[in-house]
Design an enzyme around this catalytic site. Structure first.
Site, PDB file in Angstrom:
ATOM      1  N   LYS A 182       0.679  -1.046  -0.085  1.00 24.38           N
ATOM      2  CA  LYS A 182       0.014  -0.045   0.020  1.00 24.38           C
ATOM      3  C   LYS A 182       0.859   1.137   0.150  1.00 24.38           C
ATOM      4  O   LYS A 182       1.268   1.486   0.969  1.00 24.38           O
ATOM      5  CB  LYS A 182      -0.857   0.007   1.130  1.00 24.38           C
ATOM      6  CG  LYS A 182      -2.152   1.047   1.081  1.00 24.38           C
ATOM      7  CD  LYS A 182      -2.632   1.789   2.070  1.00 24.38           C
ATOM      8  CE  LYS A 182      -2.155   3.013   2.695  1.00 24.38           C
ATOM      9  NZ  LYS A 182      -1.941   4.318   1.649  1.00 24.38           N
ATOM     10  N   GLU A 257       9.933   1.204  10.270  1.00 25.07           N
ATOM     11  CA  GLU A 257      11.074   2.103   9.823  1.00 25.07           C
ATOM     12  C   GLU A 257      10.373   3.534  10.011  1.00 25.07           C
ATOM     13  O   GLU A 257       9.623   3.977   9.503  1.00 25.07           O
ATOM     14  CB  GLU A 257      11.475   2.016   8.408  1.00 25.07           C
ATOM     15  CG  GLU A 257      11.929   0.495   8.162  1.00 25.07           C
ATOM     16  CD  GLU A 257      13.452   0.461   8.582  1.00 25.07           C
ATOM     17  OE1 GLU A 257      14.110   1.494   9.146  1.00 25.07           O
ATOM     18  OE2 GLU A 257      13.995  -0.528   8.753  1.00 25.07           O
ATOM     19  N   CYS A 291      13.687  10.671   6.558  1.00 24.49           N
ATOM     20  CA  CYS A 291      13.637  10.125   7.645  1.00 24.49           C
ATOM     21  C   CYS A 291      15.042  10.645   8.562  1.00 24.49           C
ATOM     22  O   CYS A 291      14.755  10.826   9.736  1.00 24.49           O
ATOM     23  CB  CYS A 291      13.211   8.929   7.864  1.00 24.49           C
ATOM     24  SG  CYS A 291      14.178   7.941   6.799  1.00 24.49           S
ATOM     25  N   GLU A 389       9.571  15.899  14.826  1.00 22.09           N
ATOM     26  CA  GLU A 389      10.109  15.694  13.535  1.00 22.09           C
ATOM     27  C   GLU A 389       9.314  16.690  12.478  1.00 22.09           C
ATOM     28  O   GLU A 389       8.190  16.532  12.627  1.00 22.09           O
ATOM     29  CB  GLU A 389       9.905  14.368  12.869  1.00 22.09           C
ATOM     30  CG  GLU A 389      10.383  14.062  11.411  1.00 22.09           C
ATOM     31  CD  GLU A 389      10.299  12.584  11.053  1.00 22.09           C
ATOM     32  OE1 GLU A 389       9.104  11.826  11.475  1.00 22.09           O
ATOM     33  OE2 GLU A 389      11.126  11.994  10.486  1.00 22.09           O
TER      34      GLU A 389
HETATM   35  P1  NDP Z   1       2.414   8.372   7.705  1.00 18.13           P
HETATM   36  O1  NDP Z   1       2.777   7.547   8.845  1.00 18.13           O
HETATM   37  O2  NDP Z   1       1.421   9.313   7.982  1.00 18.13           O
HETATM   38  O3  NDP Z   1       1.971   7.353   6.685  1.00 18.13           O
HETATM   39  C1  NDP Z   1       2.888   6.404   5.965  1.00 18.13           C
HETATM   40  C2  NDP Z   1       1.732   5.227   5.439  1.00 18.13           C
HETATM   41  O4  NDP Z   1       1.172   4.778   6.340  1.00 18.13           O
HETATM   42  C3  NDP Z   1       1.089   5.866   4.323  1.00 18.13           C
HETATM   43  O5  NDP Z   1       0.811   4.820   3.249  1.00 18.13           O
HETATM   44  C4  NDP Z   1      -0.286   6.054   4.955  1.00 18.13           C
HETATM   45  O6  NDP Z   1      -1.246   6.284   4.110  1.00 18.13           O
HETATM   46  C5  NDP Z   1      -0.417   4.739   5.997  1.00 18.13           C
HETATM   47  N1  NDP Z   1      -1.213   5.080   7.241  1.00 18.13           N
HETATM   48  C6  NDP Z   1      -1.632   6.141   7.544  1.00 18.13           C
HETATM   49  N2  NDP Z   1      -2.466   5.755   8.704  1.00 18.13           N
HETATM   50  C7  NDP Z   1      -2.370   4.547   8.606  1.00 18.13           C
HETATM   51  C8  NDP Z   1      -3.332   3.756   9.633  1.00 18.13           C
HETATM   52  N3  NDP Z   1      -4.014   3.915  10.502  1.00 18.13           N
HETATM   53  N4  NDP Z   1      -2.915   2.273   9.457  1.00 18.13           N
HETATM   54  C9  NDP Z   1      -2.160   1.967   8.346  1.00 18.13           C
HETATM   55  N5  NDP Z   1      -1.504   2.567   7.655  1.00 18.13           N
HETATM   56  C10 NDP Z   1      -1.704   3.909   7.804  1.00 18.13           C
HETATM   57  O7  NDP Z   1       3.836   8.989   7.103  1.00 18.13           O
HETATM   58  P2  NDP Z   1       3.968   9.893   5.805  1.00 18.13           P
HETATM   59  O8  NDP Z   1       3.495   9.076   4.786  1.00 18.13           O
HETATM   60  O9  NDP Z   1       3.470  11.335   6.245  1.00 18.13           O
HETATM   61  O10 NDP Z   1       5.519   9.860   5.641  1.00 18.13           O
HETATM   62  C11 NDP Z   1       6.398  10.694   6.551  1.00 18.13           C
HETATM   63  C12 NDP Z   1       6.872   9.937   7.847  1.00 18.13           C
HETATM   64  O11 NDP Z   1       7.552   8.540   7.305  1.00 18.13           O
HETATM   65  C13 NDP Z   1       7.832  10.591   8.503  1.00 18.13           C
HETATM   66  O12 NDP Z   1       7.736  10.524   9.883  1.00 18.13           O
HETATM   67  C14 NDP Z   1       9.173   9.906   8.094  1.00 18.13           C
HETATM   68  O13 NDP Z   1      10.293  10.160   9.216  1.00 18.13           O
HETATM   69  C15 NDP Z   1       8.803   8.556   8.040  1.00 18.13           C
HETATM   70  N6  NDP Z   1       9.669   7.865   7.165  1.00 18.13           N
HETATM   71  C16 NDP Z   1      10.677   6.884   7.613  1.00 18.13           C
HETATM   72  C17 NDP Z   1      11.679   6.056   7.128  1.00 18.13           C
HETATM   73  C18 NDP Z   1      12.702   5.174   7.446  1.00 18.13           C
HETATM   74  O14 NDP Z   1      13.277   4.606   7.042  1.00 18.13           O
HETATM   75  N7  NDP Z   1      12.935   5.242   8.909  1.00 18.13           N
HETATM   76  C19 NDP Z   1      11.755   6.550   5.531  1.00 18.13           C
HETATM   77  C20 NDP Z   1      10.857   7.383   5.056  1.00 18.13           C
HETATM   78  C21 NDP Z   1       9.978   8.225   5.781  1.00 18.13           C
HETATM   79  P3  NDP Z   1      -1.865   7.294   3.535  1.00 18.13           P
HETATM   80  O15 NDP Z   1      -0.829   8.445   3.478  1.00 18.13           O
HETATM   81  O16 NDP Z   1      -2.163   7.003   2.132  1.00 18.13           O
HETATM   82  O17 NDP Z   1      -3.037   7.802   4.248  1.00 18.13           O
END
Ligand code: NDP
Length: 493
Positions: A182, A257, A291, A389
């Protein structure tokens, strides 16, 4: 199999069981170009019923389909074919990635090369998974078998869309798992284009399924589904916590992650030019939507004033512009939501610290979610801008007195993804390496990332590791086998 997926065509469906299917509710959602704010695609929004279909397809492919019978060599070949497809189509994919998430085209080109390399790496690793023979004190052959964990739900963010998909799909396929991916709803397009090659590469229907839709609906349904054995998640710590709670009901394996607030530490003896570049690159690459961004810039007091000045001077030269312009060093943020979020931190930063440069929207951009590269200085490590963050181009520069002070500030964070230290003193560098509580430490560099080396965090930056053999491990179970070699081994009754 037919696909409506094409850059110029605006409707994409879900990819379930080797077929392109509309949402069971008929709903679609818009996808934007963040540099123009124009809608560039409509994507089928997966309902709970669609998620269920995808899980059933993956379950069938894993439990009774041809996939469990494939050899590790065959799975490796599939991965090499996928890598070849990525390389052949990298220009198209890089352009689509930049249009969809706003990152400069030159960075997307690097990403696509990394995507292909990731598939090649796990293609090569697929047939190197071995168990071991164990020295049990019995007349027996005791050994381990490594087996795929089963059906994996994989949820990814929007900052490196196809690369994050590759980090999850490639090791899962190598291990023999079946997947439901997803992508983030903001950036589903490159993963959907990629799905066009799955069948041709030799993947049976159901082995990889791709669904899209809001995380709270499609992502949550995937996490809660009893047919899923493992969730691999990259995203925010807030959503990571929701996922762990939900996955507990079915005791799924979970790897996370999450985000970070990584310290980038500069000692007075560091190479000056490299250090100033490293401070900027650490936090402004990919618009700061990284991240592992070095968003806390810790600078030794002896060089502090001069260093802030030098960072500021160089930051003036960072060229903001349309993602497809080859001179662009920073594009727009991914979405209006992210723009508003970062903008609110810019207002907060102006109250919590001093502003060296930036702090708002750049001049001359009518449309697009552009934000200036921003440097706040004289930041206290208790300030919200140095604890939370921001996930945008915002540096918090913090002075430190000495080595002990630097270590204390560096570790004073709930996160532990990454950190970097800049010094010419190798002994000092190694003391810092050992003292910093984070999963990735760079010395005299920040951000280089290679598929051969593990990626993941300490503390609230998550658990589990991606990349390298560690990434494959997360998709494997260990089975213990005991073969008795005595004629009557028990003799008890
Ligand atoms: P989110 O946590 O908001 O979303 C990540 C994914 O989770 C999206 O596909 C989102 O779907 C999905 N999601 C949201 N709510 C739920 C839920 N309740 N249950 C299951 N899935 C859900 O993060 P962002 O997309 O805003 O990305 C940024 C974040 O990701 C930052 O905090 C960053 O640090 C972290 N990140 C970490 C990395 C690492 O390797 N450690 C690498 C890249 C990013 P949708 O957006 O479609 O609602």
């Amino acid at each position: 199999m037919s696909s409506t997926a094409n850059v110029s065509v605006k409707t994409y469906k879900s990819y379930i069981n080797g077929q392109w299917v509309s949402s069971s509710t008929g709903e679609t959602f818009p996808v934007y170009d963040p540099s123009t704010e124009a809608v560039i695609a409509q994507v089928a929004s997966a309902s709970v019923a669609d998620v269920d279909s995808a899980v059933k397809a993956a379950r069938a492919a894993f439990d009774s389909g041809p996939w469990p019978q494939t050899t590790a060599q065959d799975r490796g070949r599939v991965l090499f074919k996928l890598a070849e497809k990525i390389r052949q189509n990298s220009a198209m994919l890089a352009e689509l990635e930049s249009r969809n998430c706003g990152k400069p085209i030159v960075e997307s080109e690097f990403d696509m090369a990394d995507v292909a390399t990731c598939f090649e790496y796990y293609g090569g690793l697929a047939n190197k998974v071995t168990g071991s023979v164990l020295p049990v004190p019995a007349n027996a052959l005791s050994f381990t078998l490594r087996e795929p964990v089963g059906v994996a739900g994989q949820i990814i963010p929007w900052n490196f869309p196809l690369l994050m998909a590759a980090w999850k799909l490639a090791p899962a396929i190598a291990a023999g798992c079946c997947c439901i991916l997803k992508p983030a709803e903001q950036t589903p397009l490159t993963a959907l284009e990629f799905a066009n090659w799955l069948e041709e590469a030799g993947l049976p229907p159901g082995v990889v399924n791709i669904i899209n839709g809001p995380g709270e609906i499609s992502g949550a349904a995937l996490v809660a589904h009893p047919g899923v054995d493992k969730i691999a998640f990259t995203g925010s710590a807030a959503v990571g916590k929701i996922i762990v709670r939900s996955a507990a009901d079915t005791l799924k394996r979970v790897t996370l992650e999450l985000g970070g607030k990584s310290p980038n530490i500069f000692f007075a003896d560091a190479d000056w030019e490299a250090a100033v570049d490293g401070a900027l690159f650490g936090v402004f690459i990919n618009q700061g939507e990284v991240c592992s961004a070095g968003s806390r810039v810790l600078v030794e007091k002896k060089i502090y004033g001069k260093f802030v000045e030098a960072m500021t001077e160089k930051a003036k030269r960072i060229k903001l512009g349309p993602p497809l312009d080859r001179d662009t060093k920073m594009g727009p943020l991914v979405s209006k939501e992210q723009y508003d979020r970062v903008s609110s931190y810019l207002e907060l930063g102006k109250k919590e610290a001093k502003t060296a440069i930036g702090g708002g929207r750049p001049k001359g951009f009518g449309k697009g979610f552009y934000v200036e590269p921003t440097i706040f200085y004289d930041v206290d490590n208790t300030a919200r801008i140095s604890r939370e963050e921001i996930f945008g181009p915002v540096a918090s520069v913090i002075p430190f007195e000495n080595e002990a002070d630097a270590i204390k500030i560096a570790n004073d964070t709930p996160y532990g993804l990454a950190g970097a230290v800049w010094t010419r003193d190798i002994f000092k560098a190694f003391r810092l390496v050992k003292s910093m509580r984070a999963g990735i430490i760079w010395v005299n560099h920040m951000q280089p990332t290679y598929v051969e080396a593990p990626w993941g965090g300490y503390k609230q930056s998550g658990f589990g590791r991606e990349l390298g053999p560690w990434g494959l491990e997360e998709y494997l179970e260990t089975k213990q086998v005991f073969v008795n070699l005595d004629e009557n081994p028990i003799g008890w009754y």
